[in-house]
Design a protein around this motif. Structure first.
Motif, PDB file in Angstrom:
ATOM      1  N   SER A   1     103.065 103.487   9.253  1.00  0.00           N
ATOM      2  CA  SER A   1     102.390 104.393  10.184  1.00  0.00           C
ATOM      3  C   SER A   1     103.405 104.755  11.210  1.00  0.00           C
ATOM      4  CB  SER A   1     101.275 103.670  10.956  1.00  0.00           C
ATOM      5  OG  SER A   1     100.377 103.274   9.761  1.00  0.00           O
ATOM      6  N   ILE A   2     103.563 105.974  11.343  1.00  0.00           N
ATOM      7  CA  ILE A   2     104.495 106.643  12.340  1.00  0.00           C
ATOM      8  C   ILE A   2     103.909 107.262  13.403  1.00  0.00           C
ATOM      9  CG2 ILE A   2     106.379 108.276  12.516  1.00  0.00           C
ATOM     10  CD1 ILE A   2     107.284 106.040  10.744  1.00  0.00           C
ATOM     11  N   GLN A   3     104.186 106.867  14.631  1.00  0.00           N
ATOM     12  CA  GLN A   3     103.566 107.629  15.835  1.00  0.00           C
ATOM     13  C   GLN A   3     104.590 108.434  16.526  1.00  0.00           C
ATOM     14  OE1 GLN A   3     102.385 104.339  18.709  1.00  0.00           O
ATOM     15  NE2 GLN A   3     101.723 106.096  20.015  1.00  0.00           N
ATOM     16  N   PRO A   4     104.232 109.631  16.097  1.00  0.00           N
ATOM     17  CA  PRO A   4     105.329 110.829  16.658  1.00  0.00           C
ATOM     18  C   PRO A   4     105.567 110.800  17.956  1.00  0.00           C
ATOM     19  CG  PRO A   4     103.921 111.741  14.780  1.00  0.00           C
ATOM     20  CD  PRO A   4     103.141 110.229  15.530  1.00  0.00           C
ATOM     21  N   SER A   5     104.389 110.508  18.859  1.00  0.00           N
ATOM     22  CA  SER A   5     104.807 110.619  20.270  1.00  0.00           C
ATOM     23  C   SER A   5     105.893 109.516  20.802  1.00  0.00           C
ATOM     24  CB  SER A   5     103.245 110.208  20.937  1.00  0.00           C
ATOM     25  OG  SER A   5     102.968 108.990  20.656  1.00  0.00           O
ATOM     26  N   GLU A   6     105.941 108.747  20.143  1.00  0.00           N
ATOM     27  CA  GLU A   6     107.258 107.721  20.387  1.00  0.00           C
ATOM     28  C   GLU A   6     108.583 108.361  20.364  1.00  0.00           C
ATOM     29  OE1 GLU A   6     107.598 104.783  21.828  1.00  0.00           O
ATOM     30  OE2 GLU A   6     105.602 104.448  22.040  1.00  0.00           O
ATOM     31  N   PHE A   7     108.741 109.120  19.117  1.00  0.00           N
ATOM     32  CA  PHE A   7     109.844 109.920  18.820  1.00  0.00           C
ATOM     33  C   PHE A   7     109.984 110.947  19.691  1.00  0.00           C
ATOM     34  CE2 PHE A   7     108.932 107.602  14.772  1.00  0.00           C
ATOM     35  CZ  PHE A   7     110.025 106.986  14.847  1.00  0.00           C
TER      36      PHE A   7
ATOM     37  N   VAL B   1     107.065  99.788  14.576  1.00  0.00           N
ATOM     38  CA  VAL B   1     108.270 100.566  13.906  1.00  0.00           C
ATOM     39  C   VAL B   1     108.790 101.850  14.454  1.00  0.00           C
ATOM     40  CG1 VAL B   1     109.125 101.688  12.019  1.00  0.00           C
ATOM     41  CG2 VAL B   1     107.767  99.480  11.781  1.00  0.00           C
ATOM     42  N   SER B   2     107.793 102.475  15.172  1.00  0.00           N
ATOM     43  CA  SER B   2     108.275 103.686  15.973  1.00  0.00           C
ATOM     44  C   SER B   2     108.799 103.464  17.227  1.00  0.00           C
ATOM     45  CB  SER B   2     106.988 104.574  16.217  1.00  0.00           C
ATOM     46  OG  SER B   2     106.216 104.764  15.045  1.00  0.00           O
ATOM     47  N   ALA B   3     108.391 102.591  18.091  1.00  0.00           N
ATOM     48  CA  ALA B   3     108.888 102.180  19.215  1.00  0.00           C
ATOM     49  C   ALA B   3     110.190 101.573  19.267  1.00  0.00           C
ATOM     50  CB  ALA B   3     107.974 101.419  20.095  1.00  0.00           C
ATOM     51  N   LEU B   4     110.320 100.731  18.121  1.00  0.00           N
ATOM     52  CA  LEU B   4     111.633  99.961  17.985  1.00  0.00           C
ATOM     53  C   LEU B   4     112.439 100.983  17.582  1.00  0.00           C
ATOM     54  CD1 LEU B   4     113.075  97.325  17.700  1.00  0.00           C
ATOM     55  CD2 LEU B   4     112.551  97.211  15.447  1.00  0.00           C
ATOM     56  N   THR B   5     112.375 101.924  16.732  1.00  0.00           N
ATOM     57  CA  THR B   5     113.383 102.822  16.187  1.00  0.00           C
ATOM     58  C   THR B   5     113.586 103.603  17.244  1.00  0.00           C
ATOM     59  OG1 THR B   5     112.504 102.820  13.938  1.00  0.00           O
ATOM     60  CG2 THR B   5     113.742 104.853  14.545  1.00  0.00           C
ATOM     61  N   THR B   6     112.717 104.369  18.187  1.00  0.00           N
ATOM     62  CA  THR B   6     113.165 105.008  19.328  1.00  0.00           C
ATOM     63  C   THR B   6     114.177 104.356  20.361  1.00  0.00           C
ATOM     64  OG1 THR B   6     110.879 106.143  19.089  1.00  0.00           O
ATOM     65  CG2 THR B   6     112.080 106.518  21.210  1.00  0.00           C
ATOM     66  N   ASN B   7     113.722 103.181  20.598  1.00  0.00           N
ATOM     67  CA  ASN B   7     114.600 102.370  21.681  1.00  0.00           C
ATOM     68  C   ASN B   7     116.039 102.095  21.012  1.00  0.00           C
ATOM     69  OD1 ASN B   7     112.436 102.369  23.543  1.00  0.00           O
ATOM     70  ND2 ASN B   7     111.453 100.538  22.510  1.00  0.00           N
ATOM     71  N   MET B   8     116.010 101.829  19.878  1.00  0.00           N
ATOM     72  CA  MET B   8     117.405 101.320  19.129  1.00  0.00           C
ATOM     73  C   MET B   8     118.138 102.797  19.273  1.00  0.00           C
ATOM     74  SD  MET B   8     117.919  98.107  18.449  1.00  0.00           S
ATOM     75  CE  MET B   8     119.076  98.318  16.968  1.00  0.00           C
TER      76      MET B   8
END
Length: 368
Positions: free
Chosen positions: A109-115, A343-350
């Motif tokens: 599940s991807i949360q686009p608002s994070e990216f 997943v989305s938040a971790l990827t954005t932060n990394m």
């Protein structure tokens, strides 16, 4: 291939602190979820988060091969792509917890608002790089607000008030560094405060209740106020040294909702105590301090704006998330960077930290 000289210029403090925070995160996620795993594997969440952390390490390493300056020319393209993705959420997104914020891609599940936060930082840095030193009239300032206002409203429509507020934190942080006149900054801030009563009428009922229980959680102790009440009990019961990993009663007995995502800091407070919570906050302080230093040492204005936007985003996330778990901020659903499961938040932060490393690594002109 990266030259050895570039590798020697990496900010190893950022790398070490990030690694420590992620390791603590995996321990806390394991403690918070081993009883309520969605599968027979009690550590399903930990394994999933750990795998994506490793994947992101690879992504960051690949990113270091490219000069961050190349991102500037993609600013307008990324901005347009961001709007398309946010619009797609409105039509094909999946709903959960009363909001339509996710797009399902296979098992993920991807949360686009994070990216969209990181995309906004890149595209806004590209825009402000051309306006730095010129933001001394409404003619120059208003287009910037409109630029941010479109994705702001699309995210607010989902509804995702927390991420919308992150956009504003990013905007004001980057405007300040871009040299906006303090007179206009004060006027804009005053106007924002003045329209808050009007803004109230556009909020959803559950958002209004969240703000109401922030003032008095006992207004709805078994509903909207339940999260705050249980979070404060968890943090308070941890006292100085905590109850120990896997020993927190509020978390282990399911009194604390969302204990591996939005309220993971409450688990830290309960199981690691005041000392553990202070250590985690100290790690975040070091990370933000290094981010500010990197912004000041960037070789160009675009790098300074990028780093500023990333620091503003991380700072807002940390302050609001820790504040809401302690009951001094309204509940907004903002995750704790590198710590909360997702997943989305971790990827954005990394990726954001990868950009910081890239800026620091190329802070001086280095021959390849």
């Amino acid at each position: 291939m990266l030259s050895r000289r570039l590798l020697r210029n990496l900010d190893f403090m950022v790398i070490i602190v990030t690694a420590i925070i992620i390791l603590i995160s995996l321990l806390i996620i394991g403690s918070a979820t081993h009883i309520n795993s969605p599968s027979e594997d009690r550590y399903w969440y930990v394994q999933r988060q750990g795998i994506f952390a490793l994947v992101n390490v690879v992504i960051v390493f690949i990113m270091l091969h490219f000069d961050y300056k190349s991102l500037e020319r993609f600013g307008p393209l990324l901005y347009g792509l961001n709007l398309i993705i946010l619009l797609a959420v409105m039509f094909v997104g999946q709903s959960a917890l009363g909001a339509q914020r996710w797009i399902q891609i296979g098992p993920i599940s991807i949360q686009p608002s994070e990216f969209s936060k990181l995309i906004l930082i890149i595209s806004l840095a590209s825009l402000l790089d051309k306006k730095t030193g010129k933001l001394n009239s409404f003619k120059e300032i208003l287009p910037v607000f409109f630029y941010v206002g479109v994705p702001f409203l699309l995210v607010l429509k989902q509804p995702d008030l927390g991420t919308s507020l992150v956009f504003l934190a990013i905007l004001f942080g980057m405007l300040f560094v871009a040299g906006i006149s303090t007179k206009y900054l004060f006027m804009i801030f005053s106007a924002g405060v003045a329209i808050l009563p009007i803004f109230w009428h556009f909020l959803k009922d559950y958002q209004k209740m969240r703000l109401t229980v922030f003032i008095d959680p006992n207004v709805d102790p078994l509903g909207s106020g339940y999260h705050i009440i249980q979070s404060k009990i968890a943090i308070g019961s941890g006292m100085l040294f905590g109850k120990g990993l896997f020993e927190g009663t509020q978390s282990q007995l399911n009194f604390l909702p969302e204990n591996h995502t939005d309220f993971i800091f409450a688990v830290i407070g309960e199981e690691l105590g005041f000392v553990g919570a202070v250590i985690v906050l100290l790690l975040y302080f070091i990370l933000l301090y290094r981010g500010i230093k990197i912004a000041g040492m960037a070789k160009d204005n675009f790098g300074t704006l990028l780093a500023t936007g990333i620091v503003a985003m991380l700072t807002f996330h940390i302050l609001v998330n820790v504040g809401m778990t302690a009951g001094i901020m309204p509940v907004t659903g903002i995750p704790l960077p590198l710590m909360s499961y997702g997943v989305s938040a971790l990827t954005t932060n990394m990726i954001s930290l990868g950009i910081l490393l890239n800026i620091y690594m190329r802070r001086q002109k280095i021959l390849f």
